[in-house]
Write an enzyme that holds these catalytic residues in place. Structure first.
Site, short mmCIF file in Angstrom:
data_model
loop_
_atom_site.label_atom_id
_atom_site.label_comp_id
_atom_site.label_asym_id
_atom_site.label_seq_id
_atom_site.Cartn_x
_atom_site.Cartn_y
_atom_site.Cartn_z
N TYR A 170 9.96 2.86 0.31
CA TYR A 170 9.32 2.20 1.34
C TYR A 170 9.99 0.83 1.63
O TYR A 170 10.16 -0.20 0.77
CB TYR A 170 7.80 1.83 0.84
CG TYR A 170 6.78 1.42 1.74
CD1 TYR A 170 6.58 1.97 2.91
CD2 TYR A 170 6.16 0.32 1.59
CE1 TYR A 170 5.52 1.61 3.97
CE2 TYR A 170 5.42 -0.15 2.63
CZ TYR A 170 5.03 0.50 3.67
OH TYR A 170 4.21 0.13 4.60
N ASP A 173 0.53 -1.00 1.80
CA ASP A 173 0.58 -2.57 2.26
C ASP A 173 -0.79 -2.98 3.03
O ASP A 173 -1.77 -2.02 2.99
CB ASP A 173 1.61 -3.08 3.15
CG ASP A 173 1.59 -2.02 4.50
OD1 ASP A 173 0.55 -1.46 4.68
OD2 ASP A 173 2.55 -2.06 5.14
N GLU A 221 0.06 8.44 7.14
CA GLU A 221 0.22 7.65 8.02
C GLU A 221 0.97 8.09 9.42
O GLU A 221 0.92 7.75 10.77
CB GLU A 221 0.84 6.32 7.88
CG GLU A 221 0.76 5.22 8.81
CD GLU A 221 0.94 3.94 8.24
OE1 GLU A 221 1.11 2.83 8.96
OE2 GLU A 221 0.26 3.48 7.29
N ASP A 225 0.41 4.01 4.32
CA ASP A 225 1.51 3.03 3.69
C ASP A 225 0.76 2.00 2.84
O ASP A 225 -0.39 1.51 3.15
CB ASP A 225 2.15 2.25 4.91
CG ASP A 225 2.99 3.03 5.86
OD1 ASP A 225 2.98 4.02 5.22
OD2 ASP A 225 3.56 2.43 6.82
#
Length: 868
Positions: free
Chosen positions: A334, A119, A13, A117
């Site tokens: 994270y 999520d 990312e 990431d």
């Protein structure tokens, strides 16, 4: 013949995460080359076989949602139509060329591994990368990791999964809903209130990229305004409380009344009389028990944001930026997680051991390792990431002051979770007198436990003397305390975050964004103690929504939307059905809102002054020849009360009347705008031309200038006289332009009010050229230099300082080709100051003085003044 070694493209990312992954997997043996983002190449093994890796990154979302081009024109689009419009995904940052970069790097690669990431947003970016690279599902893998340590990276590569389409669709649904609802309401309100009130600091309402309404933003603001209204409608009441005092073992002790406080003075005085007449307190009960203050559960994002605001003084946005930087540098795990429970397989020993040599808390950690650490309390596991945890040791000089404060808290919190509980003895003595009960309490800490590493949570010893049950003690003093109830204080950021979490407004990632938005858009102001005080604009907006449709600023709708989006992420509902249902609801609400907008307008009229009541007289209107008012609050503008028209001006600079000169095109009186700072440029402008450029094709040129913004919906910068191609106006580019700018494609124009520090200013960039200083007068002429086609200027030197022979003062010449004038010229660009070089020859194209972008220049734009 052996088959070729397959190539594996890995996409992270952020560039820093890509570098960390490549460093781990290549053991710092990767070859790095430049691209839109860096690409790290090395040999390794993939799925048990030799492979060649290429690791690169995106920079956040590759695409963003927007409306088709035909809906971009505010004037031609009814905001209601936006609800039924299709939405497009355009490249978020076209200049970065991320999509092309990914497509090129994917050529010849057999597999795609996504290190985004972990999520929902990360899952959404996964499918954006897949779209750019064209990989098929069978050849695409997802790495799930919580930190970029070697252990986590290797573990993630050994346990690859498939991207989660449902979570990606949940993000698509939220983006489409927020775009349509936010833009429709914002466009309508912006157009309706634009320029209507003079003393309204409407920087937000006036600018196209700022959202007046947002499904998350408005309920967030609503919480702040609700607290403001509670404060302002609060009615204080007097109350009374009895406080007997006793002296025991040389200590004076104040006893607490079991009734607390009473709001009737007569009743309170009655009890005071009963106690006073009795005079002796009897000890009725003595209790003593050990109590425990439990160690904290794991640290999630919301709790980190609350502590950062309340204890460290960081706003949520800054806290997240610091946390993300610590994560990408490998210092913490994270930072976006909702979980407070650690997984059973978590390596507590490894994490603690990494901190045992830390100069700040290493000794405490070493003691834990020796005595044995505690297992953390059971928290909540929502299945995303472990709690935020330090991954390696650091010192303050490695991180910087702000990042260190956040890192220090994260470390102390984690160490606290595996420390013993705090244990203390609580002692309570109860008394009776005149039929009333009183008590006093004390406490003694037995085991500090986790409070030794988290001292701000420590308990203080409070000793009380020894008493015997049945003992009678004389009252030394009896006080009837009179107090007054006080209103609640303004919401702090920490309290607002709690309310948002409780009511399902935003996510752990978006909560800081929503709070930052209402601050940046001047709806609330952050005051001492990180308290959020709503402005008149924020209060009036929320009261307007409450008057028309309270649902618009209540958290209920957004909470429902978030519940539906969660169901999408779990694959339990179709994302198109959710979007259609929500959009249908908001379409009806929007139609009703439009019909009732006058109810909100009435609140604005009561709070803010209309344009007719605002501003000061400045210049004449070219249409009615009446004076217009200058309104200096953002956005600055002129208002003609007779014509009922508004003309927008540059957002920065001091505006004054310019010698009562008039524009030959429309007869409006000219203004002069002087930019701030010792080297700020000045330029004349016609209010009408500035807001309504009269020449075809001029707007494309306007958007490249840096002369200020018109502050007009859908517009970029306005057209000052320095861009005007009118052939006969004495203030236009044709009349005042001297030569081409050496720094860009613009034209150097004489600054009309720069005396005695005469100078030329570029009409497109910040380049300044200083002419003969102290001259009595400098002006342009209609003559042209035969060598370089620049305008000949006329300089009237001061008699005392003239460089001309025999005391002459008048001289004409070209600043590039005339030896005298060229020797007096200096150039300044930004902070770089240099003297122009020796005289040379300008070799520009003939036939004009920059009458249009790219045409009629008098010198090659690649040349600098040093070439002359």
């Amino acid at each position: 013949m052996a088959p070729p070694i397959p190539k594996v493209l890995m996409v992270a990312e952020k560039p820093s995460i890509a570098l960390s992954i490549a460093s781990v997997l290549s053991r710092n043996q990767a070859f790095t080359r430049r691209g839109s983002t860096e690409v790290h190449e090395f040999d390794g093994k993939f799925l048990g076989s030799p492979a060649y890796f290429k690791v690169t990154s995106v920079i956040g979302h590759v695409f963003s949602v927007d409306f088709p081009a035909k809906y971009q024109d505010w004037a031609a689009t009814d905001p209601l139509d936006l609800f039924q419009s299709q939405v497009l995904k355009n490249e978020s940052n076209p200049k970065a060329h991320i999509c092309r970069h990914l497509s090129q790097e994917a050529r010849g690669c057999r597999y795609l591994v996504l290190w985004l990431d972990c999520d929902r947003e990360g899952e959404n970016i996964c499918f954006e990368v897949i779209q750019c690279t064209g990989f098929k599902t069978n050849d695409t893998y997802r790495a799930r990791f919580s930190s970029v340590t070697e252990k986590d990276v290797v573990k993630a590569l050994d346990n690859l999964v498939k991207p989660n389409k449902d979570e990606a669709l949940a993000v698509d649904a939220r983006q489409e809903i927020d775009l349509k609802v936010g833009v429709a309401f914002t466009r309508f309100q912006t157009s309706y209130f634009q320029g209507k009130y003079g003393n309204l600091d409407s920087r937000v309402i006036s600018l196209v990229f700022c959202s007046v309404y947002g499904p998350c933003q408005t309920p967030t603001l609503g919480f702040c305004v609700q607290r403001y209204l509670q404060i302002n409608t609060f009615k204080s009441e007097k109350f009374w409380s009895l406080h007997p005092y006793i002296i025991q073992s040389g200590y004076e002790i104040q006893l607490e009344w079991q009734r607390g406080k009473l709001f009737d003075i007569n009743v309170a005085m009655m009890f005071q009389k009963l106690v006073s007449e009795d005079g002796l307190l009897e000890v009725t009960e003595i209790s003593e028990k050990q109590e425990t203050k439990s160690r904290p559960v794991g640290l999630n994002t919301v709790n980190l944001l609350k502590v950062a605001s309340s204890a460290l003084g960081f706003g949520p946005q800054m806290a997240m930026q610091l946390a993300e930087r610590l994560y990408t540098q490998g210092f913490i795990s994270y930072p976006r997680t909702e979980s407070t429970a650690y997984p059973p397989s978590f390596d507590f020993l490894g994490v603690l051991s990494a901190q045992k040599n830390n100069p700040t808390w290493g000794n405490y950690v070493q003691g834990l390792l020796t005595a044995g650490y505690q297992k953390p309390r059971l928290g909540t596991d929502v299945g995303d990431h472990p709690p935020i945890t330090p991954m390696r040791s650091a010192a303050e000089d490695m991180l910087g002051n702000d990042a260190w404060k956040l890192y220090q808290y994260i470390c102390q919190h984690f160490i606290g979770t595996v420390s013993p509980d705090c244990k203390y003895i609580r002692r309570k003595v109860e008394f009776s007198i005149g039929g009333e009960s009183f008590h006093c309490t004390g406490q003694h800490v037995v085991t500090k436990g986790f409070t030794a590493i988290m001292p701000w949570l420590a308990l203080n010893d409070k000793n009380i003397p020894s008493f015997v049950k049945g003992q009678k003690i004389e009252v030394s003093k009896l006080e009837l305390y009179e107090g007054i109830t006080s209103p609640p204080d303004y919401l702090t950021e920490s309290e607002l975050i709690s309310l948002m979490e409780k009511n399902g407004i935003g996510t752990d990632a978006s909560i800081p964004v929503h709070i930052n938005n209402i601050c940046e858009r001047n709806y609330v102001q952050v005051q001492a103690g990180r308290k959020l005080v709503p402005t008149p604009l924020g209060i009036t907006l929320v009261r307007g929504y409450q008057t028309i449709d309270p649902d618009l600023c209540l958290p209920d709708i957004r909470s429902f939307i978030e519940q539906q989006i969660t169901l999408i992420a779990k694959g339990q509902v179709d994302h198109r059905h959710v979007v259609q249902h929500v959009i249908q609801q908001f379409t009806q609400k929007f139609s009703y809102f439009v019909k009732k907008i006058e109810d909100m307008d009435a609140l604005f009229e009561a709070q803010f002054s209309t344009l007719t009541e605002s501003g000061r007289i400045l210049s004449k209107c070219g249409k009615c020849l009446r004076y217009m008012k200058y309104i200096s609050t953002q956005p600055p503008r002129l208002y003609c009360g007779t014509c009922e028209e508004v003309y927008y001006l540059p957002q920065k600079g001091i505006i004054k009347l310019y010698k009562e000169l008039s524009c030959p095109l429309d007869n409006f009186e000219l203004l002069i705008c002087s930019m701030p700072g010792p080297d700020g440029k000045s330029f004349p402008l016609c209010p009408y031309c500035y807001s309504n450029p009269p020449f075809e094709g001029i707007e494309a040129l306007i958007n490249t200038t840096k002369t200020g913004s018109a502050g007009k919906i859908g517009k970029g910068s306005g057209m000052p006289c320095s861009l005007c191609p009118h052939p006969s106006c004495p203030n236009s580019l044709v009349s005042q332009g001297v030569c081409a700018c050496p720094e860009c494609s613009g034209t150097l124009v004489l600054d009309p009010i720069s005396a005695p520090r005469w100078r030329l200013c570029c009409n497109m960039c910040n380049c300044l050229v200083f002419l003969a200083q102290g001259a009595h007068r400098i002006s342009t002429t209609k003559e042209r230099c035969p060598e370089c086609d620049s305008s000949i200027i006329e300089v009237d030197f001061n008699k005392k300082t003239t460089p001309l022979e025999d005391g002459a003062t008048l001289h004409r010449g070209c600043i590039l080709c005339d030896e005298l004038l060229h020797s007096l010229v200096e150039m300044k660009h930004g902070r770089s100051f240099r003297h122009m070089g020796s005289r040379g020859r300008g070799r520009g194209r003939k036939g004009g003085r920059g009458r249009g972008r790219g045409g009629g220049k008098m010198m090659d734009p690649k040349m600098s003044f040093r070439d002359f």
